[in-house]
Scaffold this motif. Sequence first.
Motif, PDB file in Angstrom:
ATOM      1  N   ILE A   1       0.822  -1.247   0.019  1.00  0.00           N
ATOM      2  CA  ILE A   1      -0.030   0.115  -0.049  1.00  0.00           C
ATOM      3  C   ILE A   1       0.783   1.205   0.016  1.00  0.00           C
ATOM      4  O   ILE A   1       0.698   2.299  -0.756  1.00  0.00           O
TER       5      ILE A   1
ATOM      6  N   GLU B   1       2.096   1.795  -3.734  1.00  0.00           N
ATOM      7  CA  GLU B   1       1.129   2.260  -4.325  1.00  0.00           C
ATOM      8  C   GLU B   1       1.025   3.892  -3.752  1.00  0.00           C
ATOM      9  O   GLU B   1       0.863   4.910  -4.812  1.00  0.00           O
ATOM     10  N   TYR B   2       0.832   4.284  -2.809  1.00  0.00           N
ATOM     11  CA  TYR B   2       0.838   5.563  -2.182  1.00  0.00           C
ATOM     12  C   TYR B   2       2.056   6.413  -2.818  1.00  0.00           C
ATOM     13  O   TYR B   2       1.744   7.598  -3.201  1.00  0.00           O
TER      14      TYR B   2
ATOM     15  N   GLU C   1       1.325   7.187  -6.402  1.00  0.00           N
ATOM     16  CA  GLU C   1       0.493   7.983  -6.500  1.00  0.00           C
ATOM     17  C   GLU C   1       0.797   9.575  -6.230  1.00  0.00           C
ATOM     18  O   GLU C   1       0.133  10.478  -6.613  1.00  0.00           O
TER      19      GLU C   1
ATOM     20  N   PRO D   1      -5.386   0.134 -16.836  1.00  0.00           N
ATOM     21  CA  PRO D   1      -6.089  -0.584 -15.517  1.00  0.00           C
ATOM     22  C   PRO D   1      -6.153  -2.076 -15.522  1.00  0.00           C
ATOM     23  O   PRO D   1      -5.840  -2.537 -14.553  1.00  0.00           O
ATOM     24  N   TYR D   2      -6.083  -2.626 -16.724  1.00  0.00           N
ATOM     25  CA  TYR D   2      -5.968  -4.183 -16.696  1.00  0.00           C
ATOM     26  C   TYR D   2      -4.493  -4.489 -16.402  1.00  0.00           C
ATOM     27  O   TYR D   2      -4.382  -5.529 -15.530  1.00  0.00           O
TER      28      TYR D   2
ATOM     29  N   ARG E   1      -2.606  -2.948 -14.585  1.00  0.00           N
ATOM     30  CA  ARG E   1      -2.612  -2.529 -13.114  1.00  0.00           C
ATOM     31  C   ARG E   1      -3.218  -3.683 -12.060  1.00  0.00           C
ATOM     32  O   ARG E   1      -2.703  -4.168 -11.195  1.00  0.00           O
ATOM     33  N   ALA E   2      -4.489  -4.271 -12.616  1.00  0.00           N
ATOM     34  CA  ALA E   2      -4.909  -5.239 -11.910  1.00  0.00           C
ATOM     35  C   ALA E   2      -4.136  -6.588 -11.916  1.00  0.00           C
ATOM     36  O   ALA E   2      -3.875  -7.231 -10.929  1.00  0.00           O
ATOM     37  N   GLN E   3      -3.398  -6.882 -13.007  1.00  0.00           N
ATOM     38  CA  GLN E   3      -2.594  -7.968 -13.160  1.00  0.00           C
ATOM     39  C   GLN E   3      -1.277  -7.827 -12.012  1.00  0.00           C
ATOM     40  O   GLN E   3      -0.937  -8.665 -11.720  1.00  0.00           O
TER      41      GLN E   3
ATOM     42  N   ARG F   1      -1.330  -6.091  -9.565  1.00  0.00           N
ATOM     43  CA  ARG F   1      -1.885  -6.129  -7.962  1.00  0.00           C
ATOM     44  C   ARG F   1      -1.932  -7.576  -7.946  1.00  0.00           C
ATOM     45  O   ARG F   1      -1.866  -8.114  -6.694  1.00  0.00           O
ATOM     46  N   PHE F   2      -2.430  -8.211  -8.722  1.00  0.00           N
ATOM     47  CA  PHE F   2      -2.736  -9.878  -8.426  1.00  0.00           C
ATOM     48  C   PHE F   2      -1.461 -10.640  -8.433  1.00  0.00           C
ATOM     49  O   PHE F   2      -1.453 -11.169  -7.310  1.00  0.00           O
ATOM     50  N   TRP F   3      -0.263 -10.143  -8.716  1.00  0.00           N
ATOM     51  CA  TRP F   3       1.131 -10.896  -8.575  1.00  0.00           C
ATOM     52  C   TRP F   3       1.319 -10.173  -7.176  1.00  0.00           C
ATOM     53  O   TRP F   3       2.065 -11.158  -6.859  1.00  0.00           O
TER      54      TRP F   3
ATOM     55  N   ASN G   1      -0.099  -9.390  -4.593  1.00  0.00           N
ATOM     56  CA  ASN G   1      -0.977 -10.155  -3.702  1.00  0.00           C
ATOM     57  C   ASN G   1      -0.509 -11.636  -3.643  1.00  0.00           C
ATOM     58  O   ASN G   1      -0.435 -12.347  -2.572  1.00  0.00           O
TER      59      ASN G   1
END
Lengths: 218, 218
Positions: free
Chosen positions: B69, B72-73, B76, B89-90, B92-94, B96-98, B100
């Motif tokens: 976090i 990311e902060y 940003e 966005p896609y 970025r989601a990937q 975040r997935f990795w 996690n």
Amino acid sequence: MVDEVILLDYWPSMFGVRTRIALEEKNIKFDYIEQDLCNKSALLLEMNPVHKKIPVLIHNGKPVCESLIQVEYIDETWPRENPILPSDPYQRAQARFWGNFIDKMLPGLGKLMWGVKGEEQEAGKEFVEMLKMLESELGDRTYFGGETFGYVDIALIGFYGWFDAFEKYGNFSIEAECPKIIAWAKRCVKRDSVAKSLPDSEKVTELVPELKKKKRVG
Amino acid sequence: MVDEVILLDYWPSMFGVRTRIALEEKNIKFDYIEQDLCNKSALLLEMNPVHKKIPVLIHNGKPVCESLIQVEYIDETWPRENPILPSDPYQRAQARFWGNFIDKMLPGLGKLMWGVKGEEQEAGKEFVEMLKMLESELGDRTYFGGETFGYVDIALIGFYGWFDAFEKYGNFSIEAECPKIIAWAKRCVKRDSVAKSLPDSEKVTELVPELKKKKRVG
């Protein structure tokens, strides 16, 4: 191009609920495909080969896995209607912190619901303690983000359909321990997106013995 | 206003490393305050009252907790220099997935390093399996995001200073199992931000018996 949005999900899932709510908040039409978790579909295995878990959001053929990541993806992909995350980076970090905190309740909830005999009480206590921290974070606000329903609300409300089951198996009263959380949940349920998406508490509680049996066998 | 940035950290932390690297990538000057985890400071307890854990990033007096976090902060808050997350966005989601996924390696690594006798082997195998999945995701790319060093690289490279210790206690060779991951790590270490931030492997390995003793007592 018209977006094709598919959600692979399982109706009592407290994670799937989050994604359903986020899609409803954005007024995105989606095809809901119920999954049999005892007999995983080829589509689920193809779309989430790493964890093989629901929910999987499939947007124009491409999968996004993990419910909170899906919620962020939905917010970033369709930013205009009902923003889910705050626009300020600090507030966004705080929202992510509490989302992550809520996910940390899971191992304890696993013990409460499916753990070995004797573990439930300790796990129940721990869950109530964590819920109290959330209640203190909520304070007297309408939603976790203030006046606007958002990310932390979505992260936590997914558990609400399970509260009765937690109380039954953990032998505690959430309302007695955390009255503000219950009042908050009741406010959330007044939103269409939530009312449409939450599983029925009674049905969840009825399902638990069956799930316990399966978990024991599995 | 000049930003005041403080990092409460502990030198061998694989999580703190992530935040240090992100700050270095953005060329942000920060005060590093080493924490004694056996005797937590009033500042740490005040800034992370929920988890009471390092790293804590304090930006102009306000705390951000949880290393990913924080990353990311930081991205940003200081978006211009060396973007860490992809803009799509896609993607970025990937990412975040990795990120996690990498955090999900932790319970197993805990067993490998601090678990009861006999658990290490199973935990070691699981770790290698997960690392292989990451290797397959990396493929033949320079970094996880392609040509640009980014979020997933930062999430994983924090573990690199611990690889020798994992190998010693898990009795496996990461290089033999995942040669591409080792080649990737060596590429990452060539970056100033990483070289400056990673703890020394030998010192980490030397520290482990001491930590094991403390964990046994604690």
